[in-house]
Design a protein around this motif. Sequence first.
Motif: not given
Length: 436
Positions: A116-117, A119-121, A200
């Motif tokens: 998640e980290d 993917t969201t950067h 995402n």
Amino acid sequence: MTASEAGSKNSLSVRDNRTGKDYELEILEGDVIRAGDLRQIRVNAGDFGMMAYDPAFTNTASTRSTITEIDGEKGILRYRGYPIEELAEKSSFLEVAYLILKGELPTKDALSQFVEDVTTHTYVHQNITKLLSAFRYDAHAMGMMISSVAGLSTFYPEAKDIGDPRTRWIQMVRLLAKMPTIAAFTYRHHRGLPYVFPENELSYTANFLNMLFRIGVTQFRPNPVLERALDILFILHADHEQNCSTTAMRVIGSSRGEPYSALAGAMSALWGPLHGGANEAVLRMLTEIGDVKNVPSFIASVKAGERRLMGFGHRVYKAYDPRANVIKRTAHEVFQVTGRNPLLDIAVELEKIALGEDYFVSRNLYPNVDFYSGLIYEAMGFPVEMFPVLFAIPRTVGWLAQWEEMLLDKEQKIARPRQVYRGSPQRAYVPIGKRG
Ligand code: ACO
């Protein structure tokens, strides 16, 4: 310390025949001596002392490391103790990235948090797209990548705080997340296509393929075989201990600057044809051979010393490069989807003949990672100038892990080799009007 004083078995006795003096040098774990211990060997009290002379560091260990183990004689490659073959079969690239960066395989929860980290950067600041658009239409993808990654440092000035573990980790996640985005943008720029922004819900490699190849549709889903093949190639390229670009990363980082500029430097080192550019050379060689029937004459020219068989041989591996085995299997899976690359037949024939020839066997020349990887990239639709980029994305993991290991290693200082000065001794300055 003299020989008589020492008496330890883990030591090396050295006699300096210039002086007749004996020295005892401690042998440390890993069959190494400290180069600094040589400094006690001197003729006169005021001498600088002896150094080791090792151009290209071919026999110098610059660090102790716990990240990647290579046994070149046995064809072994392990990340944090896990064999590369097993990781390529059972893990995802991001799971391997976590392993390399953190030292342990993640738990299920840790992995989903990490995914998640990352993917969201994945988005880059809009000004990075403006920077990219300033390049000529035919700018090399690596030149654009290197400039953009160096440019990222200006967006994250807090990255300078390299002593703070949390800050370091955020930059690592950012770099890992943004490399595919920038890489895809360089490709789209070259093609004159609008940028496709990250999605995402896609995996790391599916998102990359989407940003590269989506055109004319609102939803693009890559073939799962190609998505997995790219993931495997990324796993195989994630780290390879103290190679040229990793050493560049460590050396630049040793001056305690922020990681973006150091990574741009590592990418520059990777770009050269002796390092990240060899798979492109393989592809050109196979194209030039053109037909299986030309393989024997090509091999004859290699044996005559007129050519090199690109994709064969390695400084460290003196057995089959374990990554080449995995890649060969992956190539066949990819070609089931993309259709058989006719160059594969030439590659297979080259390998078959070479492995039966004394020239190659006696010199321990086996296929390396680059022998088949270019064929896969080409079949997937990548132009050759993207090949080093495809190397740089996964190697970002290794560069960052090695950078952090260097920062936390109490024995490391700013890198600063010595030289043996061979130039003119002091001479009188000649005014310009009197020079010959
Ligand atoms: N084809 C033909 N002969 C070769 C090859 C080759 N690919 N590689 C080495 N040799 C021969 C050399 O001519 C030499 O023979 P000699 O003893 O009769 O003079 C002997 O094998 C030893 O070669 P060196 O060049 O001393 O080996 P070195 O360890 O310095 O080189 C290298 C390693 C650069 C990888 C070399 O094998 C080579 O040029 N290979 C082709 C390029 C390539 O595939 N590079 C990718 C490496 S993998 C990577 O970087 C990701």
